[in-house]
Design a protein around this motif. Structure first.
Motif, PDB file in Angstrom:
ATOM      1  N   PRO A  86      84.080  45.898  45.104  1.00 34.27           N
ATOM      2  CA  PRO A  86      83.373  46.874  45.943  1.00 34.27           C
ATOM      3  C   PRO A  86      83.983  48.270  45.817  1.00 34.27           C
ATOM      4  N   THR A  87      85.306  48.310  45.683  1.00 32.62           N
ATOM      5  CA  THR A  87      85.981  49.597  45.546  1.00 32.62           C
ATOM      6  C   THR A  87      85.538  50.307  44.267  1.00 32.62           C
ATOM      7  N   TYR A  88      85.504  49.561  43.158  1.00 27.58           N
ATOM      8  CA  TYR A  88      85.102  50.179  41.893  1.00 27.58           C
ATOM      9  C   TYR A  88      83.624  50.554  41.915  1.00 27.58           C
ATOM     10  N   ILE A  89      82.830  49.716  42.574  1.00 23.97           N
ATOM     11  CA  ILE A  89      81.400  50.066  42.689  1.00 23.97           C
ATOM     12  C   ILE A  89      81.270  51.375  43.469  1.00 23.97           C
ATOM     13  N   ALA A  90      82.087  51.515  44.511  1.00 23.39           N
ATOM     14  CA  ALA A  90      82.050  52.753  45.293  1.00 23.39           C
ATOM     15  C   ALA A  90      82.509  53.937  44.453  1.00 23.39           C
TER      16      ALA A  90
END
Lengths: 540, 271
Positions: free
Chosen positions: A224-228
């Motif tokens: 989720p962090t990388y998607i963000a």
């Protein structure tokens, strides 16, 4: 507006509620084993708290965030109705049931085995069954993500899958496969012993199964962090994604190389051959690659935003960035923590260097900096960004949000830097208290005290986060419009099939698991005399 | 394009993806299984296959190595939490008959009038292990060894179940309760000493560890000293020897005096 707001909000609220509880436990743990606390007369309470903290922060909290965010992505990026809403609620229900089932034995002191299980320690069977339910609940989400993408593909044959959804599904497949290790450990090894069907356990084999899960789970937390990074931040600060292909390649690389590397957690274990440790060590080094690609691409994306805002010069553009924008702030903090944490990780993955920090506070410092720091601060950012779309209300107090992010960053640095330091000095992890009166470790008292103060800064920031979200539920209503993701400088018109589907990379992930784990697992599973008596917690 | 176009050598992504992955795997495997084993000058391998097996962790039996001779017998008792679980009434009855010969030292109600251990309500696994160790010679005592040496496995199990069944009574010569000394509450973290109660019942019970409340002070002190000097060595993995060796004489006295002064009803009911 998102259609299934209740579903997504339920995931987020449960995630942040349990996060608040686990964070409070964490701060108490920091305090109680620091020189400012008094020694516990019952150290078992410490391990009880530690088990709850780890179980919530490792299994429940990030899984719920990934799921909630995943549903939001499926709906908004694919721009279609979410299929399987009833199943999604079932998955959520399983996680609620599993969490309650796991937390009761922990609270009763019947499962103080820590979230990594540590066989031959064996706790109450309901603790493990609870964890299994949480994992099964999350597998429903994996299936739904895959299904919704499949439906979209049918309606849009050959069209490029939106980056956010491509990455989201990659993350879900990574989780589905990496959770198999812990599931095998629980179902084949631990639960039969906890249920009283057996009273010996192959602790070595169980540890190998767990290492299968234990490293790739970090990349599941990271997704989720990388998607963000790729799909929220550039849009929020007015920039463009520098390269859509680079983003896809990063996520693909995570899928392939995050999995066959877990044995760097077992460098000190005798049951794994040195050759396999070397292979896992090398593949762990490779996992730095997608992170370096990401740092490069995101820096370039951010530079685009800065230059659009009039930034000039080799580094002068950095000043032109919207530093008062919480997304910008969160990204910068996340990168700084990722940098330090990643550098520490390179030490952990090196066979020889690991020997000096293995099982010391360095490790605890490392994973708090990476997960609690770089990853969780972006979870905050995701929540802030999504909240108006979920509640239909504006998050007005931007200054408070900035303060919260600053406090989290400062708190995490103050907590983890001294932690790393005392680890180098040899302080072991998993201790309920230390005798700082002894001259051998008296000089470390100051570092540990700072670390505990950092813990309270984090607690303050975490509670502020929950207050901001809660206040956001009652703010004036606004029309937040449709939820959008960042677009690339060159938005892809067509994408090669390999970068638009996951099959090849999932196949490679499974193949590498077989090559890197197959023999060590079979070797122990087929050898006799490798089991030891179970040590039951809280029972005679 | 379908997956049929994906998994084909005509697809450059497939060629590069699979090729690179396989190449990295092969290179690291050669490094880990062949190059690095031979890079260790202190290890000799007969051939490449030998090196590969060693690096892969293939279990090897080395015929020339014999187990070191033990000058004294070690405990061979295997205890699990299922040992002696759920005894029958008959077993307890048989144990009661057998226990008549123990009463002279351990008291007719399992409470000793001398400085022998009180056995009433002790964990069954504890009595089971100690009797086995006395019988095998892993633990020796001029009085106890002759009693134990002729016991059968069945008799040991019955005696253990009988004493575990008896109610926990106060010591024969109760003394005023003493405050808990630090060594009992906290242990000593830097010397590797856990709090006593972490194994001995008041916080948690580890299988095979007795509860100690109301035992004779002289007895407990003597046992701690015997563990410290290595005279007594039937503890598993030297658990008690490591702890007793690290204790000061004052701590041994304080711990023994404290436990002797405690009534047995403070034992945490974990069974």
């Amino acid at each position: 507006m998102l259609a299934n707001r209740k579903l997504i909000l339920a995931h987020f609220w449960l995630a942040f509620a349990v996060f608040g509880v686990a964070l409070t436990l964490g701060a108490w743990q920091m305090f109680i084993r620091s020189p400012i606390g008094t020694w516990l007369s019952d150290p078992e309470l410490y391990y009880r708290s530690l088990t709850a903290h780890g179980t919530v922060m490792g299994y429940v909290f990030p899984t719920l965030v990934a799921m909630g965010f995943g549903y939001a992505i499926a709906e908004s990026a694919l721009e279609q109705r979410l299929v399987g809403v009833r199943w999604a609620w079932t998955g959520f229900g399983l996680i609620v049931a599993g969490s309650i089932m796991a937390v009761i034995p922990i609270a009763l002191g019947r499962a103080s085995v820590l979230y990594t299980f540590y066989p031959p320690l064996i706790g109450n069977v309901f603790y493990y069954l609870g964890v299994v339910l949480v994992v099964v609940g999350s597998w429903i989400w994996v299936a739904l993500m895959s299904l919704n993408l499949r439906i979209w593909r049918k309606a849009h044959p050959g069209a490029p899958v939106p980056l956010a959804m491509f990455a989201n599904v990659a993350g879900s497949y990574l989780w589905a496969w990496t959770a198999v290790g812990a599931a095998l450990e629980l179902l084949l090894q631990i639960i039969p012993v906890a249920a009283g069907l057996k009273n010996t356990i192959d602790a070595g084999l169980a540890r190998i199964f767990f290492s299968w899960t234990l490293h790739a789970i970090v990349y599941f937390w990271l997704m989720p962090t990388y998607i963000a990074y790729y799909t929220i931040v550039p849009r929020a600060i007015g920039g463009r994604v520098y390269s859509d292909s680079m983003a896809r390649i990063s996520f693909i690389l995570f899928l392939v190389v995050a999995m066959p590397i877990g044995m760097h957690h077992t460098f000190a274990d005798p049951m794994v051959g040195a050759g396999f440790k070397f292979i896992h060590s090398t593949f762990t080094a490779l996992v730095a690659l997608p992170t370096l690609l990401t740092v490069f691409t995101i820096c370039a994306s951010v530079e685009i935003a800065a230059r659009l805002r009039g930034g000039r010069g080799m580094f002068g553009w950095i000043r032109a960035l919207p530093w008062d924008n919480p997304m910008m702030l969160a990204l910068a903090f996340s990168f700084v923590m990722l940098g330090f944490g990643g550098a520490g990780g390179l030490i952990n993955m090196s066979y020889q260097l690991d020997a000096s920090i293995h099982n010391t506070q360095w490790i605890t410092g490392h994973f708090h900096l990476i997960f609690g720091g770089a990853i969780v601060i972006m979870y905050f950012a995701i929540a802030y960004d999504l909240w108006p779309h979920l509640t239909g209300r504006e998050l007005i107090d931007v200054r408070l949000i900035r303060t919260q992010l600053w406090l989290w960053f400062i708190g995490m640095i103050v907590t983890t830097f001294p932690w790393h330091w005392v680890g180098i000095l040899g302080m072991p992890r998993r201790m309920a208290y230390f005798d700082f009166g002894d001259p051998a470790i008296a000089p470390q008292a100051l570092s540990v005290t700072f670390s505990a103060i950092g813990g309270f800064i984090l607690l303050t920031s975490g509670l502020m986060f929950i207050v901001i979200l809660a206040r956001g539920m009652r703010a004036p209503q606004v029309d937040a419009g449709p939820y959008r993701f960042a677009i690339a400088v060159h938005q892809p018109k067509t994408v090669p099939v390999a970068l638009n589907t996951h099959a090849l990379w999932v196949a490679l992930m499974i193949a590498l698991t077989l090559t890197n784990y197959g023999y060590p697992i079979l070797n122990l599973a087929l050898s006799s005399g490798t089991s030891v008596p179970a040590v039951y917690v809280g029972a005679q | 394009m379908s997956t049929r176009d994906l998994f084909t050598l005509r697809n450059s992504h497939f060629r590069i993806g699979v090729g690179l992955t396989a190449a990295i795997l092969i290179v690291t495997a050669i490094g880990g299984f062949i190059v690095l084993p031979f890079a260790q000058p202190w290890v000799q391998f007969a051939n490449v296959w030998d090196a590969i097996c060693s690096a892969a962790g293939v279990p090897q039996r080395v015929a020339s190595v014999t187990a070191p001779e033990q000058s004294k017998r070690l405990s061979e008792v295997v205890l699990t939490s299922n040992t002696l679980a759920r005894p029958s009434q008959e077993a307890i009855g048989r144990g009661a008959t057998l226990a008549q010969r123990c009463a002279i030292c351990h008291g007719p109600t399992g409470i000793s009038r001398a400085d022998s251990p009180n056995l009433a309500g002790q964990y069954a696994a504890v009595i089971y292990k100690q009797l086995h160790d006395f019988r095998s010679g892993a633990r020796t005592n001029a009085v106890m060894s002759p009693f134990a040496v002729n016991l059968t496995d069945q008799e040991i199990a019955d005696l253990s179940n009988y004493y575990a069944y008896l109610p926990r009574l106060p010591a024969y010569h109760p003394t005023p309760q003493l405050p808990k000394p630090n060594i009992v509450i906290y242990g000593a973290p830097l010397r590797g000493i856990a709090p006593c109660g972490a194994c001995h019942g008041s916080l948690d019970n580890k299988t095979g560890s007795p509860w100690l409340e109301g035992q004779s002070e002289a007895y407990m002190k003597a046992q701690l000293q015997a563990f410290a000097t290595g005279e007594r060595r039937n503890d598993i993995s030297q658990q008690m020897r490591n702890i007793a060796r690290a204790m000061t004489p004052q701590e041994i006295e304080a711990a023994a005096a404290y436990y002797a002064s405690q009534p047995p009803d403070v034992v945490k009911a974990v069974d």
